[in-house]
Motif scaffolding. Structure first.
Motif, PDB file in Angstrom:
ATOM      1  N   GLN A  44       0.856  -1.200   0.095  1.00  0.00           N
ATOM      2  CA  GLN A  44      -0.151   0.122  -0.091  1.00  0.00           C
ATOM      3  C   GLN A  44       0.776   1.253   0.102  1.00  0.00           C
ATOM      4  OE1 GLN A  44      -2.667   0.301   3.479  1.00  0.00           O
ATOM      5  NE2 GLN A  44      -2.937   2.666   2.982  1.00  0.00           N
ATOM      6  N   HIS A  45       1.988   1.330   0.767  1.00  0.00           N
ATOM      7  CA  HIS A  45       2.769   2.422   0.890  1.00  0.00           C
ATOM      8  C   HIS A  45       3.659   2.772  -0.426  1.00  0.00           C
ATOM      9  CE1 HIS A  45       4.271   6.104   2.877  1.00  0.00           C
ATOM     10  NE2 HIS A  45       5.640   5.543   2.772  1.00  0.00           N
ATOM     11  N   LEU A  46       3.969   1.620  -1.220  1.00  0.00           N
ATOM     12  CA  LEU A  46       4.604   1.681  -2.382  1.00  0.00           C
ATOM     13  C   LEU A  46       3.762   2.587  -3.116  1.00  0.00           C
ATOM     14  CD1 LEU A  46       6.822   0.847  -4.249  1.00  0.00           C
ATOM     15  CD2 LEU A  46       5.872  -1.175  -4.685  1.00  0.00           C
ATOM     16  N   GLU A  48       1.588   4.604  -2.505  1.00  0.00           N
ATOM     17  CA  GLU A  48       1.506   5.962  -1.956  1.00  0.00           C
ATOM     18  C   GLU A  48       2.863   6.747  -2.313  1.00  0.00           C
ATOM     19  OE1 GLU A  48      -1.323   5.111   2.175  1.00  0.00           O
ATOM     20  OE2 GLU A  48       1.029   5.194   2.249  1.00  0.00           O
ATOM     21  N   THR A  49       4.023   5.849  -2.047  1.00  0.00           N
ATOM     22  CA  THR A  49       5.374   6.385  -2.444  1.00  0.00           C
ATOM     23  C   THR A  49       5.422   6.871  -3.954  1.00  0.00           C
ATOM     24  OG1 THR A  49       6.165   5.222  -0.947  1.00  0.00           O
ATOM     25  CG2 THR A  49       7.755   6.104  -2.243  1.00  0.00           C
ATOM     26  N   ARG A  50       4.893   6.210  -4.980  1.00  0.00           N
ATOM     27  CA  ARG A  50       4.857   6.468  -6.473  1.00  0.00           C
ATOM     28  C   ARG A  50       3.999   7.835  -6.399  1.00  0.00           C
ATOM     29  NH1 ARG A  50       2.782   1.556  -7.946  1.00  0.00           N
ATOM     30  NH2 ARG A  50       4.633   0.552  -8.047  1.00  0.00           N
ATOM     31  N   THR A 103      13.402   5.513   7.605  1.00  0.00           N
ATOM     32  CA  THR A 103      13.113   6.217   6.334  1.00  0.00           C
ATOM     33  C   THR A 103      11.871   7.048   6.689  1.00  0.00           C
ATOM     34  OG1 THR A 103      14.082   4.470   5.315  1.00  0.00           O
ATOM     35  CG2 THR A 103      12.441   5.918   4.017  1.00  0.00           C
ATOM     36  N   GLU A 104      10.820   6.516   7.217  1.00  0.00           N
ATOM     37  CA  GLU A 104       9.675   7.511   7.332  1.00  0.00           C
ATOM     38  C   GLU A 104       9.741   8.475   8.018  1.00  0.00           C
ATOM     39  OE1 GLU A 104       7.276   6.735   5.060  1.00  0.00           O
ATOM     40  OE2 GLU A 104       8.100   4.677   4.429  1.00  0.00           O
ATOM     41  N   HIS A 105      10.418   8.487   9.263  1.00  0.00           N
ATOM     42  CA  HIS A 105      10.869   9.523  10.318  1.00  0.00           C
ATOM     43  C   HIS A 105      11.673  10.495   9.646  1.00  0.00           C
ATOM     44  CE1 HIS A 105       8.699   8.394  13.928  1.00  0.00           C
ATOM     45  NE2 HIS A 105       8.971   7.075  13.618  1.00  0.00           N
ATOM     46  N   PHE A 106      12.459  10.081   8.735  1.00  0.00           N
ATOM     47  CA  PHE A 106      13.401  11.126   7.840  1.00  0.00           C
ATOM     48  C   PHE A 106      12.583  11.668   6.927  1.00  0.00           C
ATOM     49  CE2 PHE A 106      16.367  12.438   4.712  1.00  0.00           C
ATOM     50  CZ  PHE A 106      17.417  12.945   5.282  1.00  0.00           C
ATOM     51  N   GLU A 107      11.582  11.005   6.140  1.00  0.00           N
ATOM     52  CA  GLU A 107      10.849  11.610   5.478  1.00  0.00           C
ATOM     53  C   GLU A 107       9.992  12.927   5.964  1.00  0.00           C
ATOM     54  OE1 GLU A 107       9.069   7.800   3.351  1.00  0.00           O
ATOM     55  OE2 GLU A 107       8.856   9.589   1.954  1.00  0.00           O
ATOM     56  N   VAL A 108       9.234  12.540   7.144  1.00  0.00           N
ATOM     57  CA  VAL A 108       8.370  13.443   7.908  1.00  0.00           C
ATOM     58  C   VAL A 108       9.376  14.651   8.212  1.00  0.00           C
ATOM     59  CG1 VAL A 108       7.393  13.927   9.908  1.00  0.00           C
ATOM     60  CG2 VAL A 108       6.874  11.821   8.763  1.00  0.00           C
ATOM     61  N   GLU A 136       0.801  10.788   4.973  1.00  0.00           N
ATOM     62  CA  GLU A 136       0.853   9.437   4.627  1.00  0.00           C
ATOM     63  C   GLU A 136       2.132   8.889   5.402  1.00  0.00           C
ATOM     64  OE1 GLU A 136      -2.121   9.194   0.796  1.00  0.00           O
ATOM     65  OE2 GLU A 136      -0.068   9.291   0.359  1.00  0.00           O
ATOM     66  N   ASP A 137       3.291   9.623   5.280  1.00  0.00           N
ATOM     67  CA  ASP A 137       4.571   8.955   5.803  1.00  0.00           C
ATOM     68  C   ASP A 137       4.304   8.955   7.297  1.00  0.00           C
ATOM     69  OD1 ASP A 137       5.832   8.604   3.351  1.00  0.00           O
ATOM     70  OD2 ASP A 137       6.598  10.660   3.157  1.00  0.00           O
ATOM     71  N   MET A 138       3.764   9.901   7.969  1.00  0.00           N
ATOM     72  CA  MET A 138       3.324  10.068   9.403  1.00  0.00           C
ATOM     73  C   MET A 138       2.847   8.538   9.436  1.00  0.00           C
ATOM     74  SD  MET A 138       2.394  13.521  10.831  1.00  0.00           S
ATOM     75  CE  MET A 138       3.653  14.815  11.348  1.00  0.00           C
TER      76      MET A 138
END
Ligand SMILES: [Fe+2]
Ligand SMILES: [Fe+2]
Length: 162
Positions: A44-46, A48-50, A103-108, A136-138
């Protein structure tokens, strides 16, 4: 002009980061055959990431700039967090969720920074796109963090039991 150029450069960093995250997610999805619910959430997150990458691309173009695929920027920092496991045991699945969390925390944090920069320049469209990605990353960061203890226990029970 300098501020605008920096914003464009940071948007390109975010674009490169999302593209590299897609590759990492694909690798993690392959590792998760034994954990279908984790695999499904990663898939699912793939998706979203796209969309995150696509949103960043549109932001760059809306400012009248071009995307640059040569940017390493954030990718370099993230590469250190995303290294593969070197353990004696096949603890890849545990390392995968830890790297996913980082990764997700870095993105946020990256999107928080981008939002502040875009606010400074009054770039409404960029602010909105970064907020969408950040939310979505959070959500993904929270979900992954919630999986860490149970996944670790399951790994120990199934792979390390005497
Ligand atoms: Fe993202
Ligand atoms: Fe993400």
């Amino acid at each position: 002009m300098k501020q605008r150029d920096e914003l464009i450069s940071w948007l390109n960093d975010a674009y490169a980061m999302e593209l590299s995250n897609m590759k990492i997610l694909e690798a993690h999805i392959d590792d998760m055959d034994a954990f279908p619910e984790i695999k499904a959430r990663l898939q699912q997150h793939l998706g979203e990431t796209r969309q995150h990458a696509e949103r960043m691309k549109k932001c760059i173009e809306s400012i009248g700039a071009k995307v640059s695929r040569s940017k390493v920027g954030f990718g370099k920092v993230l590469g250190m967090l995303q290294g593969r496991s070197s353990s004696l045991f096949n603890d890849e699945v545990v390392k995968d969720v830890l790297s996913e969390s980082a990764t997700e925390h870095f993105e946020v944090a990256s999107y928080r920074s981008l939002i502040a920069a875009a606010e400074q320049l009054g770039e409404t469209r960029v602010i909105e796109a970064c907020q969408q990605n950040m939310q979505e990353d959070m959500a993904m960061a929270d979900w992954v963090d919630g999986q860490v203890p149970a996944l670790t226990r399951r790994f120990m029970d199934t792979q390390l039991a005497e």
